[in-house]
Write a protein that holds these residues in place. Sequence first.
Motif, PDB file in Angstrom:
ATOM      1  N   GLY A 271       0.871  -1.366  -0.079  1.00  0.00           N
ATOM      2  CA  GLY A 271      -0.062  -0.018   0.114  1.00  0.00           C
ATOM      3  C   GLY A 271       0.913   1.252  -0.004  1.00  0.00           C
ATOM      4  N   VAL A 272       0.193   2.569   0.128  1.00  0.00           N
ATOM      5  CA  VAL A 272       0.991   3.671   0.412  1.00  0.00           C
ATOM      6  C   VAL A 272       0.641   4.308   1.401  1.00  0.00           C
ATOM      7  CG1 VAL A 272       0.866   5.985  -0.779  1.00  0.00           C
ATOM      8  CG2 VAL A 272       0.721   3.903  -2.160  1.00  0.00           C
ATOM      9  N   ILE A 273       1.483   4.919   2.208  1.00  0.00           N
ATOM     10  CA  ILE A 273       1.357   5.836   3.501  1.00  0.00           C
ATOM     11  C   ILE A 273       0.555   7.117   2.941  1.00  0.00           C
ATOM     12  CG2 ILE A 273       2.350   7.098   5.236  1.00  0.00           C
ATOM     13  CD1 ILE A 273       4.707   4.834   5.192  1.00  0.00           C
ATOM     14  N   ILE A 274      -0.471   7.151   3.466  1.00  0.00           N
ATOM     15  CA  ILE A 274      -1.435   8.436   3.166  1.00  0.00           C
ATOM     16  C   ILE A 274      -1.577   9.553   4.317  1.00  0.00           C
ATOM     17  CG2 ILE A 274      -2.609   7.129   1.238  1.00  0.00           C
ATOM     18  CD1 ILE A 274      -5.109   7.177   3.380  1.00  0.00           C
ATOM     19  N   ALA A 275      -1.310   9.035   5.421  1.00  0.00           N
ATOM     20  CA  ALA A 275      -1.224   9.994   6.512  1.00  0.00           C
ATOM     21  C   ALA A 275      -0.369   9.701   7.652  1.00  0.00           C
ATOM     22  CB  ALA A 275      -2.713  10.388   6.920  1.00  0.00           C
ATOM     23  N   PRO A 276       0.083  10.245   8.817  1.00  0.00           N
ATOM     24  CA  PRO A 276       0.468   9.838  10.063  1.00  0.00           C
ATOM     25  C   PRO A 276      -0.770   9.396  10.761  1.00  0.00           C
ATOM     26  CG  PRO A 276       0.773  12.261   9.841  1.00  0.00           C
ATOM     27  CD  PRO A 276       0.221  11.721   8.501  1.00  0.00           C
ATOM     28  N   GLY A 277      -0.372   8.265  11.695  1.00  0.00           N
ATOM     29  CA  GLY A 277      -1.255   7.790  12.463  1.00  0.00           C
ATOM     30  C   GLY A 277      -1.455   8.783  13.951  1.00  0.00           C
ATOM     31  N   GLU A 278      -2.254   8.442  14.713  1.00  0.00           N
ATOM     32  CA  GLU A 278      -2.704   9.226  15.947  1.00  0.00           C
ATOM     33  C   GLU A 278      -1.368   8.808  16.505  1.00  0.00           C
ATOM     34  OE1 GLU A 278      -6.313   8.733  17.887  1.00  0.00           O
ATOM     35  OE2 GLU A 278      -7.269   8.534  16.099  1.00  0.00           O
ATOM     36  N   ARG A 279      -1.021  10.347  17.226  1.00  0.00           N
ATOM     37  CA  ARG A 279       0.247  10.028  18.025  1.00  0.00           C
ATOM     38  C   ARG A 279      -0.068  10.299  19.656  1.00  0.00           C
ATOM     39  NH1 ARG A 279       4.994  10.353  15.660  1.00  0.00           N
ATOM     40  NH2 ARG A 279       5.968  11.109  17.341  1.00  0.00           N
ATOM     41  N   GLY A 280       0.377   9.617  20.590  1.00  0.00           N
ATOM     42  CA  GLY A 280       0.141   9.687  21.858  1.00  0.00           C
ATOM     43  C   GLY A 280       1.082  10.559  22.692  1.00  0.00           C
ATOM     44  N   LEU A 281       0.843  10.806  24.157  1.00  0.00           N
ATOM     45  CA  LEU A 281       1.946  11.652  24.646  1.00  0.00           C
ATOM     46  C   LEU A 281       3.325  11.044  24.531  1.00  0.00           C
ATOM     47  CD1 LEU A 281      -0.478  12.660  27.724  1.00  0.00           C
ATOM     48  CD2 LEU A 281       0.346  14.067  25.699  1.00  0.00           C
ATOM     49  N   ARG A 282       3.206   9.707  24.789  1.00  0.00           N
ATOM     50  CA  ARG A 282       4.769   8.939  24.657  1.00  0.00           C
ATOM     51  C   ARG A 282       5.424   9.106  23.416  1.00  0.00           C
ATOM     52  NH1 ARG A 282       3.738   3.151  26.692  1.00  0.00           N
ATOM     53  NH2 ARG A 282       5.886   3.152  26.452  1.00  0.00           N
ATOM     54  N   GLU A 283       4.758   9.604  22.364  1.00  0.00           N
ATOM     55  CA  GLU A 283       5.405   9.587  21.090  1.00  0.00           C
ATOM     56  C   GLU A 283       5.596  11.249  20.706  1.00  0.00           C
ATOM     57  OE1 GLU A 283       2.675   7.058  18.757  1.00  0.00           O
ATOM     58  OE2 GLU A 283       2.010   6.642  20.787  1.00  0.00           O
ATOM     59  N   VAL A 284       6.015  11.879  21.590  1.00  0.00           N
ATOM     60  CA  VAL A 284       5.775  13.318  20.977  1.00  0.00           C
ATOM     61  C   VAL A 284       6.690  13.525  19.718  1.00  0.00           C
ATOM     62  CG1 VAL A 284       5.483  15.595  21.917  1.00  0.00           C
ATOM     63  CG2 VAL A 284       5.921  13.974  23.516  1.00  0.00           C
ATOM     64  N   SER A 285       8.044  13.391  19.772  1.00  0.00           N
ATOM     65  CA  SER A 285       8.863  13.662  18.716  1.00  0.00           C
ATOM     66  C   SER A 285       9.857  12.557  18.411  1.00  0.00           C
ATOM     67  CB  SER A 285       9.538  14.807  18.865  1.00  0.00           C
ATOM     68  OG  SER A 285      10.370  14.755  20.242  1.00  0.00           O
ATOM     69  N   LEU A 286       9.646  11.419  18.291  1.00  0.00           N
ATOM     70  CA  LEU A 286      10.549  10.072  18.058  1.00  0.00           C
ATOM     71  C   LEU A 286       9.776   9.467  16.849  1.00  0.00           C
ATOM     72  CD1 LEU A 286      10.998   9.160  21.763  1.00  0.00           C
ATOM     73  CD2 LEU A 286      12.399  10.752  20.297  1.00  0.00           C
ATOM     74  N   PRO A 287      10.116   9.846  15.753  1.00  0.00           N
ATOM     75  CA  PRO A 287       9.355   9.060  14.664  1.00  0.00           C
ATOM     76  C   PRO A 287       9.832   7.521  14.429  1.00  0.00           C
ATOM     77  CG  PRO A 287      10.909  10.633  13.834  1.00  0.00           C
ATOM     78  CD  PRO A 287      10.882  10.783  15.260  1.00  0.00           C
ATOM     79  N   THR A 288      10.845   7.264  15.441  1.00  0.00           N
ATOM     80  CA  THR A 288      11.236   5.803  15.110  1.00  0.00           C
ATOM     81  C   THR A 288      11.254   5.105  16.483  1.00  0.00           C
ATOM     82  OG1 THR A 288      13.677   6.518  15.371  1.00  0.00           O
ATOM     83  CG2 THR A 288      12.736   6.276  13.127  1.00  0.00           C
TER      84      THR A 288
END
Length: 104
Positions: free
Chosen positions: A45-62
């Motif tokens: 498939g193709v990534i069409i949007a970022p998923g929802e982010r929780g507080l634990r995931e503020v700025s760590l894309p990996t």
Amino acid sequence: MWKRDRPRPPRDPRAAVPGLGVGVQVYVVEHEPPVGTDWPDEPTGVIIAPGERGLREVSLPTDGFTTWVVAFSEPRSRRDGSGPYERAVIPSALLVAADPVAEG
């Protein structure tokens, strides 16, 4: 759309996941061992949007918690029989960027 013609790279959940973002063609790998919520046969498939982010995931894309919304190339069902789904929110740890197939 494209076809993966190389072996699956080994996965390390602590490793960075390079190359993921909106517009990237991906395939979805299964958990090891497989679980009922897996997407069998490594759908593409193709990534069409970022998923929802929780507080634990503020700025760590990996960070292992990051998710992406993937639109499948055709509707897909999960191993447990639910679906078919045209798109789904998938953890980045289960996504691998695919090389586009060269036309020719």
